[in-house]
Scaffold this motif. Sequence first.
Motif, PDB file in Angstrom:
ATOM      1  N   GLY A 158      23.347  57.512  10.269  1.00 14.95           N
ATOM      2  CA  GLY A 158      23.909  58.557  11.112  1.00 14.95           C
ATOM      3  C   GLY A 158      23.453  59.935  10.684  1.00 14.95           C
ATOM      4  O   GLY A 158      22.837  60.117   9.623  1.00 14.95           O
ATOM      5  N   GLN A 159      23.766  60.943  11.499  1.00 18.06           N
ATOM      6  CA  GLN A 159      23.341  62.307  11.190  1.00 18.06           C
ATOM      7  C   GLN A 159      24.097  62.894  10.007  1.00 18.06           C
ATOM      8  O   GLN A 159      23.640  63.859   9.393  1.00 18.06           O
ATOM      9  N   ASP A 160      25.274  62.330   9.699  1.00 14.19           N
ATOM     10  CA  ASP A 160      26.044  62.837   8.571  1.00 14.19           C
ATOM     11  C   ASP A 160      25.602  62.256   7.235  1.00 14.19           C
ATOM     12  O   ASP A 160      26.204  62.549   6.200  1.00 14.19           O
ATOM     13  N   GLY A 161      24.555  61.439   7.267  1.00 12.21           N
ATOM     14  CA  GLY A 161      24.039  60.845   6.036  1.00 12.21           C
ATOM     15  C   GLY A 161      24.534  59.456   5.752  1.00 12.21           C
ATOM     16  O   GLY A 161      24.049  58.800   4.829  1.00 12.21           O
ATOM     17  N   SER A 162      25.504  58.964   6.499  1.00 11.36           N
ATOM     18  CA  SER A 162      26.000  57.608   6.296  1.00 11.36           C
ATOM     19  C   SER A 162      24.986  56.603   6.821  1.00 11.36           C
ATOM     20  O   SER A 162      24.276  56.864   7.796  1.00 11.36           O
ATOM     21  N   SER A 163      24.905  55.447   6.194  1.00 10.62           N
ATOM     22  CA  SER A 163      23.940  54.425   6.596  1.00 10.62           C
ATOM     23  C   SER A 163      24.458  53.055   6.209  1.00 10.62           C
ATOM     24  O   SER A 163      25.327  52.921   5.337  1.00 10.62           O
ATOM     25  N   ILE A 164      23.924  52.047   6.865  1.00 13.40           N
ATOM     26  CA  ILE A 164      24.238  50.662   6.555  1.00 13.40           C
ATOM     27  C   ILE A 164      22.963  49.857   6.664  1.00 13.40           C
ATOM     28  O   ILE A 164      22.154  50.074   7.563  1.00 13.40           O
ATOM     29  N   THR A 165      22.758  48.959   5.711  1.00 15.08           N
ATOM     30  CA  THR A 165      21.542  48.154   5.660  1.00 15.08           C
ATOM     31  C   THR A 165      21.924  46.692   5.504  1.00 15.08           C
ATOM     32  O   THR A 165      22.774  46.352   4.677  1.00 15.08           O
ATOM     33  N   VAL A 166      21.304  45.850   6.299  1.00 14.87           N
ATOM     34  CA  VAL A 166      21.513  44.408   6.230  1.00 14.87           C
ATOM     35  C   VAL A 166      20.211  43.767   5.773  1.00 14.87           C
ATOM     36  O   VAL A 166      19.153  44.006   6.372  1.00 14.87           O
ATOM     37  N   ASN A 167      20.284  42.960   4.707  1.00 17.21           N
ATOM     38  CA  ASN A 167      19.108  42.336   4.111  1.00 17.21           C
ATOM     39  C   ASN A 167      18.118  43.409   3.656  1.00 17.21           C
ATOM     40  O   ASN A 167      18.518  44.496   3.259  1.00 17.21           O
ATOM     41  N   VAL A 168      16.825  43.154   3.751  1.00 12.91           N
ATOM     42  CA  VAL A 168      15.809  44.101   3.277  1.00 12.91           C
ATOM     43  C   VAL A 168      14.848  44.382   4.423  1.00 12.91           C
ATOM     44  O   VAL A 168      13.957  43.578   4.703  1.00 12.91           O
ATOM     45  N   PRO A 169      14.992  45.523   5.118  1.00 12.20           N
ATOM     46  CA  PRO A 169      14.109  45.814   6.252  1.00 12.20           C
ATOM     47  C   PRO A 169      12.709  46.242   5.855  1.00 12.20           C
ATOM     48  O   PRO A 169      11.834  46.335   6.718  1.00 12.20           O
ATOM     49  N   SER A 170      12.474  46.513   4.590  1.00 10.92           N
ATOM     50  CA  SER A 170      11.151  46.958   4.159  1.00 10.92           C
ATOM     51  C   SER A 170      10.265  45.796   3.719  1.00 10.92           C
ATOM     52  O   SER A 170       9.237  46.009   3.075  1.00 10.92           O
ATOM     53  N   SER A 171      10.655  44.572   4.042  1.00 14.52           N
ATOM     54  CA  SER A 171       9.877  43.390   3.692  1.00 14.52           C
ATOM     55  C   SER A 171       9.896  42.435   4.867  1.00 14.52           C
ATOM     56  O   SER A 171      10.903  42.314   5.572  1.00 14.52           O
ATOM     57  N   GLY A 172       8.779  41.767   5.099  1.00  9.31           N
ATOM     58  CA  GLY A 172       8.686  40.824   6.208  1.00  9.31           C
ATOM     59  C   GLY A 172       7.650  39.752   5.946  1.00  9.31           C
ATOM     60  O   GLY A 172       6.942  39.779   4.925  1.00  9.31           O
ATOM     61  N   ARG A 173       7.565  38.804   6.866  1.00 10.14           N
ATOM     62  CA  ARG A 173       6.614  37.702   6.747  1.00 10.14           C
ATOM     63  C   ARG A 173       5.841  37.546   8.044  1.00 10.14           C
ATOM     64  O   ARG A 173       6.313  37.937   9.116  1.00 10.14           O
ATOM     65  N   ILE A 174       4.662  36.952   7.920  1.00 10.40           N
ATOM     66  CA  ILE A 174       3.837  36.608   9.079  1.00 10.40           C
ATOM     67  C   ILE A 174       3.510  35.128   8.964  1.00 10.40           C
ATOM     68  O   ILE A 174       2.647  34.739   8.174  1.00 10.40           O
ATOM     69  N   PRO A 175       4.207  34.277   9.708  1.00  9.83           N
ATOM     70  CA  PRO A 175       3.871  32.850   9.665  1.00  9.83           C
ATOM     71  C   PRO A 175       2.451  32.609  10.168  1.00  9.83           C
ATOM     72  O   PRO A 175       2.049  33.141  11.209  1.00  9.83           O
ATOM     73  N   ASN A 176       1.698  31.843   9.403  1.00  6.58           N
ATOM     74  CA  ASN A 176       0.284  31.578   9.725  1.00  6.58           C
ATOM     75  C   ASN A 176      -0.481  32.885   9.941  1.00  6.58           C
ATOM     76  O   ASN A 176      -1.329  32.995  10.819  1.00  6.58           O
ATOM     77  N   GLY A 177      -0.160  33.862   9.113  1.00  8.10           N
ATOM     78  CA  GLY A 177      -0.725  35.190   9.311  1.00  8.10           C
ATOM     79  C   GLY A 177      -2.047  35.436   8.627  1.00  8.10           C
ATOM     80  O   GLY A 177      -2.627  36.511   8.786  1.00  8.10           O
ATOM     81  N   ALA A 178      -2.554  34.496   7.874  1.00  7.17           N
ATOM     82  CA  ALA A 178      -3.832  34.678   7.182  1.00  7.17           C
ATOM     83  C   ALA A 178      -4.724  33.476   7.423  1.00  7.17           C
ATOM     84  O   ALA A 178      -4.249  32.331   7.465  1.00  7.17           O
ATOM     85  N   THR A 179      -5.999  33.735   7.583  1.00  7.42           N
ATOM     86  CA  THR A 179      -6.998  32.690   7.779  1.00  7.42           C
ATOM     87  C   THR A 179      -7.815  32.536   6.511  1.00  7.42           C
ATOM     88  O   THR A 179      -8.349  33.523   5.983  1.00  7.42           O
ATOM     89  N   VAL A 180      -7.899  31.335   5.998  1.00 11.83           N
ATOM     90  CA  VAL A 180      -8.647  31.074   4.770  1.00 11.83           C
ATOM     91  C   VAL A 180     -10.138  31.196   5.058  1.00 11.83           C
ATOM     92  O   VAL A 180     -10.652  30.610   6.026  1.00 11.83           O
ATOM     93  N   GLU A 181     -10.836  31.949   4.221  1.00 10.98           N
ATOM     94  CA  GLU A 181     -12.272  32.178   4.389  1.00 10.98           C
ATOM     95  C   GLU A 181     -13.109  31.498   3.317  1.00 10.98           C
ATOM     96  O   GLU A 181     -14.318  31.336   3.483  1.00 10.98           O
ATOM     97  N   ARG A 182     -12.472  31.111   2.209  1.00  5.12           N
ATOM     98  CA  ARG A 182     -13.233  30.525   1.098  1.00  5.12           C
ATOM     99  C   ARG A 182     -12.398  29.425   0.454  1.00  5.12           C
ATOM    100  O   ARG A 182     -11.192  29.567   0.293  1.00  5.12           O
ATOM    101  N   GLU A 183     -13.034  28.336   0.085  1.00  2.00           N
ATOM    102  CA  GLU A 183     -12.354  27.225  -0.572  1.00  2.00           C
ATOM    103  C   GLU A 183     -12.415  27.401  -2.080  1.00  2.00           C
ATOM    104  O   GLU A 183     -13.445  27.798  -2.638  1.00  2.00           O
ATOM    105  N   VAL A 184     -11.312  27.121  -2.725  1.00  5.30           N
ATOM    106  CA  VAL A 184     -11.258  27.217  -4.181  1.00  5.30           C
ATOM    107  C   VAL A 184     -11.726  25.899  -4.788  1.00  5.30           C
ATOM    108  O   VAL A 184     -11.161  24.841  -4.490  1.00  5.30           O
ATOM    109  N   PRO A 185     -12.762  25.904  -5.609  1.00 10.90           N
ATOM    110  CA  PRO A 185     -13.237  24.649  -6.215  1.00 10.90           C
ATOM    111  C   PRO A 185     -12.214  24.091  -7.194  1.00 10.90           C
ATOM    112  O   PRO A 185     -11.523  24.835  -7.894  1.00 10.90           O
TER     113      PRO A 185
END
Length: 373
Positions: A158-185
């Motif tokens: 709010g404008q008076d400085g009060s706030s409420i936060t649920v869980n962690v909004p500064s972190s997220g996930r991307i399911p299947n968000g990366a494509t493998v380009e190299r195989e690890v031997p």
Amino acid sequence: MKRLPIVLIPLLALLVMGDVPAQTWQGERLKDLVSVSGVRSNQLVGYGLVVGLDGTGDQTSQVPYAVQSINNMLQQFGITVPDNVNPQLQNVAAVTVHAELPPFVKPGTKIDVTVNSIGNANSLRGGSLLMSPLRGADGEIYAIAQGNLTVSGFGVSGQDGSSITVNVPSSGRIPNGATVEREVPTSFLASDTLLLNMHTPDFTTAHRIVEAINQVMGPGTARPLDAVSIEVRAPADPSQRISYVSTLENLEVHPGSAPARVIVNSRTGTVVIGSNVRVMPAAVAHGSLSVTITERFDVSQPGPFAEGETVVAPRTDIEVVEEDARMFLFDAGVELNDIVQAVNQVGAAPGDLVAIMEALRQAGALRAELIVI
């Protein structure tokens, strides 16, 4: 105030139920006890930008590397930002991207990624991660991440400085968000033997694993190297080796019993007592002395038409309460059941239980290793 009974978590719950014959125990699969050397996951990490935020991105005056990253990206597309221009990028956030690369993953496979803000962005909700390379410990690029974020947390202020936060909004996930380009031997097919590494070092368990493998696969197939590693002969053909490992990991083995230990978490008060913990003859008295000091202020008001003054006088009340000390006796070789019942009967709190166990160890009556974490 009545104290609640302490619940002690045994490492082997079967022993708490009474005298259960060892023959009735169900063996554990070998795949739950060991891991194959060379078959492991690898950690990947990268740096990127999340765009498309609704004014919840980094404050560019405090996070200059976010502006620098945008300028570098624009230069790759032939756009040069003048030196005297300071972009106000409230919809951009600098983030780190990390993922776990499973073993035997081939190029083109999709893996999940986790995105975390490293600046002062309030929320990553609604943002999209731009193409970010993910590197391994050797500095090589093994995957490319990009996509829309899924953020479970949110925050409202709010404008008076009060706030409420649920869980962690500064972190997220991307399911299947990366494509493998190299195989690890891996070294899975590098030699004619397999090396099985136990999750928990134990000579008894290692001996029983070797006996179980040799009984099914033939004498001399497996041999122990130490309390952790077991060498097993395996076929060289890849298809046969896969079937061979599948047979091995489904073998049932009765692992050796855990060492006698008492684990105490000093921060949470959690106490875990192993099933093999024994106590020698000892008598324990439990009692405590509590002193309560209360400061009060009395107001002395003069009567009507009196020439006196109102005076505030402090008053101190001291209350001393000594709880009844109870004594309980441990016979020789008592088991976990007896320890739990005795401690619950005496009404000891978690902090008192730690003191009792420490005193038993100092007296030489506790036949176990006391570990405080």
